[in-house]
Motif scaffolding. Structure first.
Motif, PDB file in Angstrom:
ATOM      1  N   LEU A  64     118.807  -2.576  13.107  1.00 40.98           N
ATOM      2  CA  LEU A  64     118.632  -3.336  11.869  1.00 40.98           C
ATOM      3  C   LEU A  64     117.594  -4.438  12.067  1.00 40.98           C
ATOM      4  O   LEU A  64     117.542  -5.074  13.120  1.00 40.98           O
ATOM      5  N   THR A  65     116.801  -4.662  11.037  1.00 39.08           N
ATOM      6  CA  THR A  65     115.844  -5.765  11.085  1.00 39.08           C
ATOM      7  C   THR A  65     116.421  -7.015  10.437  1.00 39.08           C
ATOM      8  O   THR A  65     116.027  -8.129  10.762  1.00 39.08           O
ATOM      9  N   ALA A  66     117.350  -6.828   9.508  1.00 36.58           N
ATOM     10  CA  ALA A  66     118.010  -7.948   8.842  1.00 36.58           C
ATOM     11  C   ALA A  66     119.499  -7.620   8.732  1.00 36.58           C
ATOM     12  O   ALA A  66     119.875  -6.440   8.704  1.00 36.58           O
ATOM     13  N   PRO A  67     120.373  -8.636   8.670  1.00 38.84           N
ATOM     14  CA  PRO A  67     121.807  -8.353   8.536  1.00 38.84           C
ATOM     15  C   PRO A  67     122.117  -7.552   7.272  1.00 38.84           C
ATOM     16  O   PRO A  67     121.494  -7.727   6.228  1.00 38.84           O
ATOM     17  N   LYS A  68     123.091  -6.676   7.388  1.00 38.33           N
ATOM     18  CA  LYS A  68     123.471  -5.774   6.306  1.00 38.33           C
ATOM     19  C   LYS A  68     124.739  -6.275   5.640  1.00 38.33           C
ATOM     20  O   LYS A  68     125.532  -7.002   6.246  1.00 38.33           O
ATOM     21  N   LYS A  76     126.702 -10.755   4.154  1.00 37.34           N
ATOM     22  CA  LYS A  76     125.684 -10.152   5.016  1.00 37.34           C
ATOM     23  C   LYS A  76     125.984 -10.516   6.471  1.00 37.34           C
ATOM     24  O   LYS A  76     125.348 -11.391   7.054  1.00 37.34           O
ATOM     25  N   LYS A  79     125.527  -6.824  11.905  1.00 35.62           N
ATOM     26  CA  LYS A  79     124.347  -6.988  12.739  1.00 35.62           C
ATOM     27  C   LYS A  79     124.026  -5.731  13.560  1.00 35.62           C
ATOM     28  O   LYS A  79     123.017  -5.675  14.235  1.00 35.62           O
TER      29      LYS A  79
END
Length: 184
Positions: A64-68, A76, A79
């Motif tokens: 992941l590039t950003a938290p989901k 969010k 991680k």
């Protein structure tokens, strides 16, 4: 294989076979590859863990590039890639963070690994006789009861205090017989 319905039996072997096994770090020594090799997979069931390990092994894992966004708490907080629940929600609901099935979660706690590595390094540094003595003592302890990590640390600290004669492979009678052989 034909596209006819029900024809699932292949009569010939695979046309192109690999001669060597795939290595995900053969031509790639980037930080991403090193990160993926050191990644610990926690909070998922055994099947999901195998799936994620396969993705890492064959370079299919996309971090992941950003938290989901978590499905449980709507925050969010996810991680790790391929997870749908954050670790907090997964532990509260006692489900797998990836497939959400109520199964036994596999946890690879780093504390257990550290304790085991400490024991291994301590065993390597001991002389042969003391190492074998300690291993016999631990085996005797495990036959009677479960040995805790704290007990192992105490043993390593007080190894000199353990009576070596109690755990020797040879009995005291053999020693006395050998002494009498030398006298004659």
């Amino acid at each position: 294989m034909s596209c006819a319905k029900g024809n699932t039996q292949r009569t010939r072997p695979q046309k192109h076979q690999n001669r060597t096994a795939f290595k995900n770090d053969l031509h790639d020594t980037s930080k991403k590859t090193k990160f993926l090799k050191s990644l610990e997979i926690n909070g998922v069931c055994e099947r999901c863990k195998e799936i994620i390990e396969w993705k890492i092994k064959y370079k299919k894992y996309k971090p992941l590039t950003a938290p989901k966004k978590c499905v449980g708490c709507e925050q969010k907080t996810i991680k790790h890639a391929y997870h749908v629940l954050c670790s907090k929600c997964a532990t509260e609901k006692r489900v797998c963070a990836k497939c959400c099935k109520p199964t036994e979660i596999t946890n690879n706690s780093t504390a257990e690994k550290e304790e085991e590595s400490k024991l291994q390094t301590a065993l390597k540094s001991l002389p042969e006789r003391k190492r074998r003595t300690l291993l016999r003592y631990l085996k005797k302890q495990q036959d009677g009861q479960e040995t805790s990590n704290q007990n192992i640390e105490e043993l390593l600290a007080g190894l000199d205090e353990i009576n070596l004669d109690d755990f020797n492979d040879f009995s005291n009678q053999d020693d006395s017989e050998s002494d009498s052989d030398f006298e004659s």
